[in-house]
Write a protein that holds these residues in place. Structure first.
Motif, short mmCIF file in Angstrom:
data_model
loop_
_atom_site.label_atom_id
_atom_site.label_comp_id
_atom_site.label_asym_id
_atom_site.label_seq_id
_atom_site.Cartn_x
_atom_site.Cartn_y
_atom_site.Cartn_z
N LYS A 6 1.85 22.67 -3.99
CA LYS A 6 0.86 22.58 -3.05
C LYS A 6 -0.62 22.49 -3.79
O LYS A 6 -1.58 21.71 -3.04
N VAL A 7 -0.95 23.50 -4.48
CA VAL A 7 -2.20 23.36 -4.94
C VAL A 7 -2.55 22.19 -6.00
O VAL A 7 -3.70 21.46 -5.72
N THR A 8 -1.54 21.91 -6.58
CA THR A 8 -1.73 20.58 -7.68
C THR A 8 -2.07 19.25 -6.70
O THR A 8 -2.90 18.32 -6.93
N GLN A 9 -1.20 19.37 -5.57
CA GLN A 9 -1.41 18.21 -4.42
C GLN A 9 -2.97 18.41 -4.06
O GLN A 9 -3.59 17.09 -3.73
N ILE A 10 -3.39 19.43 -3.55
CA ILE A 10 -4.89 19.54 -2.98
C ILE A 10 -5.69 18.98 -4.21
O ILE A 10 -6.84 18.17 -3.91
N ILE A 11 -5.69 19.48 -5.63
CA ILE A 11 -6.44 19.16 -6.62
C ILE A 11 -6.55 17.42 -6.78
O ILE A 11 -7.46 16.83 -6.71
N LEU A 12 -5.25 16.91 -6.66
CA LEU A 12 -5.02 15.41 -6.69
C LEU A 12 -5.95 14.78 -5.75
O LEU A 12 -6.71 13.88 -5.63
N GLU A 13 -5.75 15.38 -4.19
CA GLU A 13 -6.18 14.67 -3.25
C GLU A 13 -7.70 14.61 -3.03
O GLU A 13 -8.32 13.72 -2.69
N LYS A 14 -8.20 15.82 -3.59
CA LYS A 14 -9.72 16.08 -3.61
C LYS A 14 -10.29 15.10 -4.85
O LYS A 14 -11.53 15.12 -4.84
N GLY A 15 -9.58 14.58 -5.75
CA GLY A 15 -10.15 13.86 -6.66
C GLY A 15 -10.16 14.61 -8.16
O GLY A 15 -10.81 14.02 -9.14
N GLY A 16 -9.66 15.74 -8.37
CA GLY A 16 -9.80 16.57 -9.59
C GLY A 16 -10.13 17.92 -9.36
O GLY A 16 -10.65 18.32 -8.23
N LEU A 17 -10.11 18.47 -10.44
CA LEU A 17 -10.32 19.95 -10.54
C LEU A 17 -11.90 20.47 -10.02
O LEU A 17 -12.00 21.44 -9.38
N PHE A 18 -12.90 19.68 -10.45
CA PHE A 18 -14.04 20.11 -10.03
C PHE A 18 -14.42 19.91 -8.52
O PHE A 18 -14.83 20.87 -8.02
N ALA A 19 -13.93 18.99 -8.16
CA ALA A 19 -14.18 18.80 -6.49
C ALA A 19 -13.34 19.86 -5.78
O ALA A 19 -13.96 20.56 -4.84
N PHE A 20 -12.12 20.13 -6.29
CA PHE A 20 -11.38 21.12 -5.82
C PHE A 20 -11.98 22.54 -5.68
O PHE A 20 -12.00 23.31 -4.76
N ASN A 37 0.89 -1.17 0.07
CA ASN A 37 0.02 0.21 -0.05
C ASN A 37 0.90 1.02 0.18
O ASN A 37 1.76 1.51 0.80
N ILE A 38 0.50 2.26 -0.85
CA ILE A 38 1.54 3.22 -1.15
C ILE A 38 0.63 4.63 -0.75
O ILE A 38 -0.31 4.85 -1.33
N ALA A 39 1.37 5.38 0.25
CA ALA A 39 0.57 6.50 0.61
C ALA A 39 0.32 7.61 -0.51
O ALA A 39 1.19 7.76 -1.48
N LEU A 40 -1.01 8.00 -0.38
CA LEU A 40 -1.02 8.92 -1.64
C LEU A 40 -0.21 10.11 -1.65
O LEU A 40 0.32 10.54 -2.92
N GLU A 41 0.43 10.53 -0.75
CA GLU A 41 1.42 11.71 -0.72
C GLU A 41 2.64 11.37 -1.37
O GLU A 41 3.09 12.20 -2.21
N GLU A 42 2.90 10.12 -1.40
CA GLU A 42 4.26 9.75 -2.40
C GLU A 42 3.75 9.97 -3.84
O GLU A 42 4.68 10.42 -4.57
N PHE A 43 2.39 9.84 -4.19
CA PHE A 43 2.33 9.92 -5.49
C PHE A 43 2.04 11.42 -5.97
O PHE A 43 2.49 12.07 -6.99
N THR A 44 1.99 12.44 -4.95
CA THR A 44 1.38 13.76 -5.15
C THR A 44 2.47 14.72 -4.87
O THR A 44 2.67 15.80 -5.02
N SER A 45 3.54 14.24 -3.86
CA SER A 45 4.49 15.18 -3.33
C SER A 45 5.57 15.73 -4.37
O SER A 45 6.12 16.76 -4.01
N ARG A 46 5.59 15.06 -5.53
CA ARG A 46 6.40 15.89 -6.46
C ARG A 46 5.64 16.98 -7.12
O ARG A 46 6.33 18.01 -7.82
N TYR A 47 4.43 17.52 -6.82
CA TYR A 47 3.78 18.62 -7.34
C TYR A 47 3.72 19.64 -6.27
O TYR A 47 3.85 19.57 -5.13
#
Ligand code: SF4
Length: 662
Positions: free
Chosen positions: A173-187, A161-171
């Motif tokens: 801060k705003v992009t990280q939030i967009i990905l964590e929330k499931g995309g641009l609309f949700a964000f 199991n890989i923490a989501l953060e490991e996938f998003t940390s290269r972006y």
């Protein structure tokens, strides 16, 4: 929206599968149709397909569907083996895959958002590649697709199991939030409701480029006077935008899905719809089977316009008011605006000292409903134009020269291409629009020109309701000491000779590309079958004046268009056509044998009179792209309006000079 996506820990669903896009296409077929399951540990990155372009993922005909679920049925329809589709209809969806894996540079080519949509709506949640084309990556982010690399996949396949953060940390801060929330609309929804707070910018006061200045003054949620620097993730207001019949239906569908059938837009008068791209689609036999879908796209655009009351540039009696980018600059883009629209040549508006670039349907739907957009401040490259054009040269030759010499990843990729200097002042505003239009061919984010009195004069002539002092106050100039990551490049226009971009040589692995620049004096005698003058790049008033200049000289010399050559001129807008009629050019064109076409896009996207019919035909065209097959199967040379017109009378590719016909 996908329920519960993404989870805080990413793991493979034991009921789902992983699809490897291998260079061995037989292996792909075995995974699709025979239940073969592969493991990353048994493969190398070199075994996987590189440079999968968006046209392979969703060829143009697939994009006639607006519903992503329908698009997903034909995912990867462009991947062919021995003349047959590798992915039959519904193959990706029916394979029950949740991960798709490829090699280097996933998603090259056009910026079409349908490409990641075809994966997402076929059930793919995780996209693995060694690298991604920037716009494709952004489209994935907007759709909430998680991107990772091959080592992560290997770990996932071992049950980790890989923490989501490991996938998003290269972006950022705003992009990280967009990905964590499931995309641009949700964000965007959460941001609008105050449920997300943006991290404050800490960029200190600094000299800024033109693009940075326009973004800085449109910042949302930051203190007054906040400066920006490249790669700052920000939320910015936009002053306007537009979509066309190829894209509007998706925008409408997305807004209905997200906000319900009765959704409304806060500022409809600042946005527009255009019917320009598919007006002549019935001329292409390949498009004829899709005319019912094209009609649906048109109908849905009308429905969207009526529903939202955005500005209406629909065709009247089968005639378009013009190509969106041309009409937008004639009618509503103002100096200093920040404009976004659903087409890669939106950058043409930069001639008006505005910041303008193209976005996908998701981003556009989001920004017209929210009034703001999430962006990363682009880096810049500056072109200092000096000298004046030699006779027979136009701005098209300048940008073909820049394409040949500077369109490289380390210089122009994703950067704002800033044009300035005394040489720019010698170019008309239409000529500046040619430079900005083709910034996207340089893989730049946009093009933007310095403002001067010539621009203000043009603005007031085009849009008489504007106020001179307001326009002047909105103009931006780059600061002394502004930072150009792509460097500052002096272009001496007096050293540029009439050029073409040639169609390459497939046998030697040289694709047809706008960067294939060559001086006309170096290409020998190239006989032509078609000469085409038109498109957003070359259907402006000054382009038509160039065609008229050559046609008048030809008529004076008793010439008509060379036998065996078809010379088409298609006006960029209704206003350009009116000008041609009033100046007598329209009649002149008819007298010397030009085939005239009403305003709109056409041959430029293979949908109108002027496309080649056979691979042997040779075209010299003033459009902006010569990608193989885009304007028919033949060989296409890009050239200036002067060269196109001169060649039409000579029958071979010829640069223009005053004595040519004497
Ligand atoms: S003229 Fe061609 S490049 Fe320009 S907007 Fe139309 S299709 Fe696109």
């Amino acid at each position: 929206m996908r329920e519960n996506w993404p989870p805080a820990k990413i793991a493979l669903n034991p009921e789902k599968r992983v699809l490897f896009l291998t260079k061995d296409l037989e292996l792909i077929k075995q995974q699709l149709y025979d239940g073969l399951n592969l493991k990353m540990e048994d493969l190398t990155v070199d075994d996987l397909l590189d440079d999968i372009n968006t046209d392979v993922m969703t060829p143009a005909w697939v994009c006639f569907d607006h519903d992503p679920a329908e698009i997903a049925k034909n995912a990867y329809a462009g991947l062919m083996h021995n003349g047959l589709r590798v992915f039959n209809e519904n193959a990706l969806k029916n394979g029950n895959f949740e991960v798709i894996v490829s090699g280097q540079r996933k998603g090259t080519g056009s910026s079409r958002e349908t490409a990641p949509q075809c994966e997402r709506w076929a059930g793919i949640n995780i996209v693995i590649a060694a690298s991604f084309a920037p716009i494709h990556a952004q489209n994935n982010i907007n759709l909430g697709q998680i991107m990772g690399d091959h080592s992560m996949l290997e770990r996932l396949q071992k049950g980790e199991n890989i923490a989501l953060e490991e996938f998003t940390s290269r972006y950022d801060k705003v992009t990280q939030i967009i990905l964590e929330k499931g995309g641009l609309f949700a964000f965007a929804k959460l941001l609008k409701n105050g449920e997300i707070k943006l991290p404050p910018l800490d960029t200190p006061p600094r000299p800024m480029t033109m693009a940075e200045k326009i973004i800085a003054r449109n910042l949302v949620g930051q203190v007054e006077g906040q400066c920006v620097k490249p790669n700052d993730p920000v939320i910015a207001q936009v002053q306007g935008g537009y979509s066309h019949e190829f894209t509007t239906a998706q925008v409408h569908t997305f807004l209905q899905n997200e906000y319900g059938e009765d959704y409304t837009l806060p500022n409809p008068s600042k946005f527009a719809v255009f019917e320009d791209h598919l007006l002549y689609a019935h001329h292409n036999p390949k498009f004829v089977p899709h005319m019912d879908k094209i009609q649906t796209l048109r109908d849905l655009q009308v429905e969207f316009q009526k529903h939202t009351s955005v500005r209406d540039y629909s065709a009247k009696d089968g005639v378009s008011p013009g190509i969106c980018h041309q009409v937008a600059r004639e009618e509503f883009i103002e100096v200093g605006d920040f404009i976004q629209a659903t087409d890669s040549h939106t950058c043409m508006g930069g001639a008006s000292n505005a910041l303008t670039w193209g976005v996908g349907a998701t981003e556009y739907a989001n920004l017209i409903s929210a009034g703001f957009t999430s962006i990363k401040v682009p880096e810049s490259i500056r072109f200092e134009l000096v000298g004046t054009l030699v006779p027979g040269c136009t701005a098209k030759d300048v940008i073909l020269y820049i394409l040949a010499d500077h369109a490289r990843e380390e210089l122009t990729l994703n950067r704002s291409m800033e044009f300035g200097g005394e040489g720019l002042a010698s170019l008309s505003i239409d000529e500046r629009a040619t430079l900005c239009n083709m910034a996207t061919e340089c893989s730049g984010r946009t093009g933007i020109c310095e403002a001067d009195d010539l621009l203000f004069e043009w603005m007031l002539k085009s849009q008489p309701h504007l106020d001179l002092e307001t326009q002047k106050s909105r103009a931006v100039h780059s600061d002394e000491g502004a930072q150009y990551h792509g460097g500052v490049h002096t272009i001496n226009m007096s050293e540029i000779q009439p050029m073409v971009a040639h169609p390459g040589n497939p046998d030697e692995g040289i694709p047809s590309d706008p960067t294939n620049g060559a001086n006309i004096t170096d290409i020998g005698d190239v006989s032509i079958d078609i000469a085409y003058g038109g498109s957003c790049t070359a259907g402006k008033a000054d382009d038509v004046a160039y065609y008229a200049q050559v046609c008048q000289a030809a008529e004076n010399a008793g010439l008509v268009v060379k036998e065996g050559v078809d010379f088409y001129i298609q006006y960029g807008s209704g206003l350009v056509k009116d000008l041609a009629v009033n100046e007598g050019w329209h009649d002149l064109f008819g007298r010397v044998g030009v085939k005239l076409i009403d305003p709109g896009c056409g041959a430029c996207i293979g949908a109108g009179p002027g496309v080649s019919i056979t691979p042997e035909q040779v075209t010299v065209s003033a459009i902006n792209r010569n990608f193989q097959g885009r304007s028919g199967p033949g060989k296409l040379y890009l050239a200036s309006p002067l060269t196109v017109a001169a060649s039409a009378f000579m029958g071979i590719i010829t640069s223009w000079h005053e004595e040519l016909f004497n």
